[in-house]
Design a protein around this motif. Structure first.
Motif, PDB file in Angstrom:
ATOM      1  N   MET A 269       0.824  -1.212   0.000  1.00 22.17           N
ATOM      2  CA  MET A 269       0.000   0.000   0.000  1.00 22.17           C
ATOM      3  C   MET A 269       0.859   1.264   0.000  1.00 22.17           C
ATOM      4  O   MET A 269       1.672   1.462   0.908  1.00 22.17           O
ATOM      5  N   PRO A 270       0.719   2.108  -1.015  1.00 25.19           N
ATOM      6  CA  PRO A 270       1.473   3.368  -1.040  1.00 25.19           C
ATOM      7  C   PRO A 270       1.221   4.193   0.217  1.00 25.19           C
ATOM      8  O   PRO A 270       0.088   4.303   0.684  1.00 25.19           O
ATOM      9  N   GLY A 271       2.311   4.724   0.775  1.00 25.97           N
ATOM     10  CA  GLY A 271       2.206   5.530   1.989  1.00 25.97           C
ATOM     11  C   GLY A 271       2.572   4.781   3.250  1.00 25.97           C
ATOM     12  O   GLY A 271       2.655   5.372   4.332  1.00 25.97           O
ATOM     13  N   ASP A 272       2.825   3.472   3.124  1.00 28.67           N
ATOM     14  CA  ASP A 272       3.160   2.679   4.320  1.00 28.67           C
ATOM     15  C   ASP A 272       4.500   3.096   4.918  1.00 28.67           C
ATOM     16  O   ASP A 272       4.772   2.828   6.085  1.00 28.67           O
ATOM     17  N   TRP A 273       5.333   3.786   4.149  1.00 27.53           N
ATOM     18  CA  TRP A 273       6.630   4.257   4.647  1.00 27.53           C
ATOM     19  C   TRP A 273       6.481   5.100   5.911  1.00 27.53           C
ATOM     20  O   TRP A 273       7.407   5.190   6.730  1.00 27.53           O
TER      21      TRP A 273
END
Length: 304
Positions: A269-273
């Motif tokens: 999922m994009p943004g999990d960083w």
């Protein structure tokens, strides 16, 4: 002639399973100089389809999409072998395989789907000469970094990442396998103006997989029905792939990939960083990003 340095000291190794060959300053997981010579002289065919990515940028996901497209949405055909055994990596030799993937590719019948993590300037000349179609997938660097770190933790054939702080520093300085993320994405971005390259973004595929799959179909000049298109989108979704043993790498021995340390398909999922970066790391990263991407028309979304 590319400058080659074997076992570059900037990348630590796990015993016996990992070999680094530094080519033009890029650390590559290539078994030997002899194998690199064979890679350089790889005989591409006009109908080869090349899937190029920086590691942990959606390689596995895009392979499944392309495999489904090539097999007209036939789910069972796409379960004929585990994912890692269906389509070879141009430059890699996996510990559980008797021979390098390149040799497997040479024995394959056409049309072939061949994967690579090589930067654009290091791909075999025959790929350009034969005007092969290339699908490139780029992922935002923050999520890419975190995903790459966890992959290093669970994959025995990759160097021990120690901890996220140390891996962060190596990633930012390009001292990880496949080198600088910045150089990689910019190199392939430039290559699309000279060759048949479809440049896609991980975040776009995640946000609207049907639209992006239609782009791929147009690029490959392939027509399918709406029903098959919807089938492809469904069966290549993260949740469905994660439950598919032929797609989630769970058929591999734990000595190769240990899913108890970190699953291969972790979150996607994009943004999990945001769950891993500190405030200071994020601020430093943004400064380095602006510096490294100055003058480029490339833009990335770090969440959707």
């Amino acid at each position: 002639m590319a400058k080659i340095e074997k076992n570059a000291p900037t990348v630590e190794k796990k015993p016996e399973l990992f070999n680094i060959l530094e080519v033009d300053g890029v650390p590559l997981a290539v078994l030997s100089k002899e194998l690199w010579d064979k890679i350089c002289n790889f005989p591409a065919r006009p109908d080869d389809l090349i899937l190029a990515t920086y590691p942990k940028s959606g390689t596995h996901w895009m392979q499944e999409i392309l495999d489904m497209i090539q097999n007209d949405g036939d789910v069972e055909k796409c379960k004929r072998f585990p994912s890692l055994d269906r389509h070879p990596f141009l430059e890699l030799k996996f510990p559980h395989k008797e021979k390098p993937d390149l040799e497997i590719a040479l024995e394959m019948s056409s049309p072939r789907l061949i994967k690579t993590h090589l930067p654009s300037h290091l791909i075999p000349p025959s790929i350009r000469k034969e005007n092969c179609k290339i699908v490139y997938v780029a992922r935002n660097p923050k999520d890419c970094l975190v995903s790459y770190y966890h992959f290093h933790r669970m994959a025995s054939f990759l160097p021990d990442p120690q901890n996220l702080e140390e891996f962060y520093e190596k990633f930012m300085s390009g001292k990880v396998t496949c080198g600088s993320w910045f150089d990689h994405v910019k190199g392939w971005w430039a290559a699309k103006d000279r060759h048949q390259v479809l440049y896609l973004f991980y975040e776009d595929i995640k946000k609207d997989p049907k639209w992006e799959t239609e782009k791929i179909l147009k690029f490959l000049e392939k027509d399918i029905s709406e029903e098959i298109l919807n089938k492809i989108v469904y069966h290549t979704s993260f949740d469905v792939m994660k439950q598919n043993p032929m797609a989630n790498y769970t058929t591999l021995p734990t000595s190769i990939m240990d899913h108890s340390i970190s699953p291969f398909m972790r979150k996607g999922m994009p943004g999990d960083w945001k769950n891993d970066f500190t405030v200071a790391q994020n601020e430093e990263f943004d400064k380095d990003y602006q510096k490294n991407m100055a003058g480029s028309s490339l833009t990335f979304r770090t969440e959707i």
